[in-house]
Design an enzyme around this catalytic site. Sequence first.
Site, short mmCIF file in Angstrom:
data_model
loop_
_atom_site.label_atom_id
_atom_site.label_comp_id
_atom_site.label_asym_id
_atom_site.label_seq_id
_atom_site.Cartn_x
_atom_site.Cartn_y
_atom_site.Cartn_z
NE ARG A 163 4.81 5.60 9.47
CZ ARG A 163 5.14 6.09 8.28
NH1 ARG A 163 4.38 7.05 7.73
NH2 ARG A 163 6.22 5.69 7.64
CE LYS A 188 7.86 6.19 11.62
NZ LYS A 188 8.76 5.03 11.71
CG HIS A 256 2.49 -0.53 13.00
ND1 HIS A 256 2.36 0.73 12.46
CD2 HIS A 256 3.65 -1.04 12.52
CE1 HIS A 256 3.41 0.99 11.69
NE2 HIS A 256 4.20 -0.08 11.72
NE ARG A 259 2.82 1.95 8.16
CZ ARG A 259 3.09 2.78 7.17
NH1 ARG A 259 2.09 3.31 6.46
NH2 ARG A 259 4.33 3.10 6.86
CG HIS A 282 8.02 2.26 3.83
ND1 HIS A 282 7.76 0.95 3.51
CD2 HIS A 282 7.52 2.43 5.09
CE1 HIS A 282 7.14 0.36 4.51
NE2 HIS A 282 6.99 1.24 5.49
CE1 TYR A 291 4.60 -5.14 5.29
CE2 TYR A 291 5.95 -3.44 4.27
CZ TYR A 291 5.14 -3.87 5.30
OH TYR A 291 4.89 -3.03 6.37
#
Length: 328
Positions: A163, A188, A256, A259, A282, A291
């Site tokens: 990110r 995150k 982004h 990514r 994730h 994806y």
Amino acid sequence: MGWPGDAGVRTAARAWQECLERERRMAGNTVEAYGRDLRQFLHHLQGRQGPPGIADLVALKPRDLRAFMAARRAEGVGGRSLMRALAGLRSFARHLERDGHGTVAALGAVRSPKVERRLPRPIPIAAARAMTGADVRAGETREPWILARDAAVLALLYGSGLRISEALGLARRDAPVPGIDAVTVTGKGDKQRMVPVLPVVAEAVAAYLAACPHPLPGEGPLFVGARGGPLSPRIIQYAVAAMRAGLGLPDSATPHALRHSFATHLLGRQGELRAIQELLGHASLSTTQLYTRVDAARLMEAFDAAHPRAGTAPIRPAPGSAERSRSR
């Protein structure tokens, strides 16, 4: 816009935002958005019943929340924004409960709006490669070290799947230079993960370090702005926007998106989904599974473009399907 409600609500709201920033370490724009959503909800209640107090919030009924959501829908607010608003209200309710004010039971009885998850739009491989080099911006009147800096940041986004906040959060002492094949980043939720660094990415970082005119203390940021301060994500966003026209890319080609492209291109070359989940950081595999849908969509596009009967051949039902449908 000030905080609506009585003094108790205003004090609780400010304490909640401070908690999100300091303890939860949420991004500033997320804290701001949550606060804006709570203000709008409190204004909505105030318009219906006068300044709400904490007891009024605890005693909320599901119909009160549904009325707020309906009012926001009527103003043209989309499902994603409504989902975020509910998330913010639930966060504030948990804060009230932790402080001993009671449970806002109504929030548990209201479902989040259904939102179609947008498929990430990958950048073509050739364009992604071009964006991670300084040559594509050679005609710009920018200092060479700035072009090298931007190329290094974008190389980390596409080459390691970072990110933008993760790339800009790297300290100088952790710079992934030649000889270092992995780097630890903080994502995150303050979670750390180790990601591989390709030699070409390490070379891009080294080229930036060699050209940077500012002192870079080990504890300070790896990437700095024109005056030597921390680099803003907005600068990288501007850099990518400047490249789009020359590369023939749509507005969806953002930092982004590099990514997203990292994940999609890995999957297209038989990358294992669980491994890609770990690389991206994730928390849920369902996020990474988006994806697989991207890859399937690309496969169908190739089929439609290449198959001799694509677009003309009738789709025939599987044997027995007609009989099964009649029997239902």
